[in-house]
Motif scaffolding. Sequence first.
Motif, PDB file in Angstrom:
ATOM      1  N   ARG A  69       0.244  -7.685   4.568  1.00  6.74           N
ATOM      2  CA  ARG A  69      -0.284  -8.046   3.245  1.00  6.74           C
ATOM      3  C   ARG A  69      -1.103  -6.904   2.664  1.00  6.74           C
ATOM      4  O   ARG A  69      -0.952  -6.538   1.490  1.00  6.74           O
ATOM      5  N   ARG A  70      -1.967  -6.288   3.475  1.00  6.98           N
ATOM      6  CA  ARG A  70      -2.815  -5.216   2.954  1.00  6.98           C
ATOM      7  C   ARG A  70      -1.977  -3.996   2.547  1.00  6.98           C
ATOM      8  O   ARG A  70      -2.271  -3.340   1.556  1.00  6.98           O
ATOM      9  N   GLY A  71      -0.909  -3.723   3.311  1.00  8.08           N
ATOM     10  CA  GLY A  71       0.004  -2.640   2.924  1.00  8.08           C
ATOM     11  C   GLY A  71       0.701  -2.942   1.605  1.00  8.08           C
ATOM     12  O   GLY A  71       0.818  -2.084   0.719  1.00  8.08           O
ATOM     13  N   ARG A  72       1.158  -4.182   1.456  1.00 10.58           N
ATOM     14  CA  ARG A  72       1.808  -4.605   0.209  1.00 10.58           C
ATOM     15  C   ARG A  72       0.823  -4.501  -0.965  1.00 10.58           C
ATOM     16  O   ARG A  72       1.196  -4.036  -2.053  1.00 10.58           O
ATOM     17  N   ASP A  73      -0.424  -4.966  -0.733  1.00  9.32           N
ATOM     18  CA  ASP A  73      -1.417  -4.922  -1.814  1.00  9.32           C
ATOM     19  C   ASP A  73      -1.613  -3.481  -2.296  1.00  9.32           C
ATOM     20  O   ASP A  73      -1.725  -3.227  -3.498  1.00  9.32           O
ATOM     21  N   ARG A  74      -1.643  -2.559  -1.339  1.00  5.99           N
ATOM     22  CA  ARG A  74      -1.850  -1.156  -1.720  1.00  5.99           C
ATOM     23  C   ARG A  74      -0.660  -0.652  -2.533  1.00  5.99           C
ATOM     24  O   ARG A  74      -0.815   0.061  -3.522  1.00  5.99           O
ATOM     25  N   PHE A  75       0.541  -1.039  -2.099  1.00  2.00           N
ATOM     26  CA  PHE A  75       1.771  -0.645  -2.810  1.00  2.00           C
ATOM     27  C   PHE A  75       1.760  -1.204  -4.241  1.00  2.00           C
ATOM     28  O   PHE A  75       2.036  -0.478  -5.205  1.00  2.00           O
ATOM     29  N   VAL A  76       1.404  -2.468  -4.372  1.00  2.00           N
ATOM     30  CA  VAL A  76       1.352  -3.084  -5.711  1.00  2.00           C
ATOM     31  C   VAL A  76       0.330  -2.340  -6.577  1.00  2.00           C
ATOM     32  O   VAL A  76       0.568  -2.078  -7.759  1.00  2.00           O
ATOM     33  N   GLY A  77      -0.802  -1.959  -5.965  1.00  3.27           N
ATOM     34  CA  GLY A  77      -1.811  -1.188  -6.706  1.00  3.27           C
ATOM     35  C   GLY A  77      -1.226   0.126  -7.223  1.00  3.27           C
ATOM     36  O   GLY A  77      -1.442   0.497  -8.385  1.00  3.27           O
ATOM     37  N   TRP A  78      -0.467   0.815  -6.385  1.00  4.01           N
ATOM     38  CA  TRP A  78       0.148   2.079  -6.818  1.00  4.01           C
ATOM     39  C   TRP A  78       1.174   1.839  -7.928  1.00  4.01           C
ATOM     40  O   TRP A  78       1.254   2.609  -8.882  1.00  4.01           O
TER      41      TRP A  78
END
Length: 413
Positions: free
Chosen positions: A44-53
């Motif tokens: 989830r935290r990896g996905r959140d970072r990707f969505v932020g980018w």
Amino acid sequence: LQTEGSADVHIDLNRLIGRLDELARIGAIEGGGSCRLALTDADRRGRDRFVGWLRELGMAVRVDRIGNVTGTWPPGDERPPVMMGSHLDTVATGGRFDGALGVLAGLEVVQTLQDAGHRPGRPLAVGAFTNEEGARFQPDMLGSLVWVGGLSLPDALAQVGTDGCTVGEALAGIGYAGEAQVPGPTPHAFVELHVEQGPILEEQGVDIGAVAGVQGIAWTELHLVGESNHAGTCPMRLRHDPGYGAAAIATFVRDMCLRLGGGQVGTVGRIELHPNLINVVPAEATMTVDLRNTDAVMLAQSRRELGDFVAALAEREGLEIASRTVADFDPVEFDPELVARIERIAEDRGQGVRRMASGAGHDAQMFARVCPSAMIFVPSRGGISHNPAEFTEPHQLQAGADVLLQLVLEFAG
Ligand code: GLV
Ligand code: MN
Ligand code: MN
């Protein structure tokens, strides 16, 4: 930026490495790798970072009902995009490049074009697909398989993971059960940059692999039931020992692969004994067998031989053995025109390039069912992957991402 035959387009290597480092810190494990098993909090935290980018780049974010995350640029352009991407999940002992490189290089291509003020003729998309690894939930490539209509959403959500949790529960738990429909819209084309995860490019001193296809994959889960008893008192002749059964299957798989030769590989990656105690003949064993071959006929033969061996073993040892197929993917050939284009682009850029098959499974092999698809490989030091020691030299990351950029420029027009 020129769009044909140009050798002077470059992604920003420092920015790419910066993002790889940032992602590797999410779920970081000793040795420089990551543990972001599918649909865990680290995932989830990896996905959140990707969505932020994606948002920072002004891309339109789409999360579908199996949790695949894609960003499209320019936002609002509904035409089929040239899609790049890969996965953000890892095995429990993952490196920092497997999957992450394909996703972050996609971002890098988009940002490089934005920085250059270049608007491609077609929209570009970057995707991160759910549970590519298949380590926690089977089958592997689950998200891209659902995207292309190869597995129904209810069936995918019902898959039970190694920890007893279903895909549906875990997906809801991390907040990535999106609204967008599956199967998803068919892209104009799909291209995935990935580390080779094998020794060939390094052995040949070549920095670019033009991946012509992916070998077939057959995963079987076996459940062996015997009779638990005292390790000291039960004579050998009276035993029905699933621990022995699992060991016999593991040695059979290795011997069979060596005997069949060619490209046949086989792995017993998981064995769990119950109750798993020093002085108890086990009651049960659960184990997995991973068989792969680029040759569908040989792969089928290896599966048949495994089945015959297991049946004879059950009979001989008085074991009950149940066998379940948990992944079954035929060998895949990528789009010949795209593969040739990758070779030509690499040659024009003065890069050594080799046409090769992929030993690992990839999301691109699912997209190959619905649109022209291909992959670019860069070397893996020592051929090591699914290991925190996985490493690719920075100049090789640059070479691969630059070929991806050029390919996308040409293909998107
Ligand atoms: C998945 O990536 C596999 O090849 O096992
Ligand atoms: Mn991968
Ligand atoms: Mn992998």
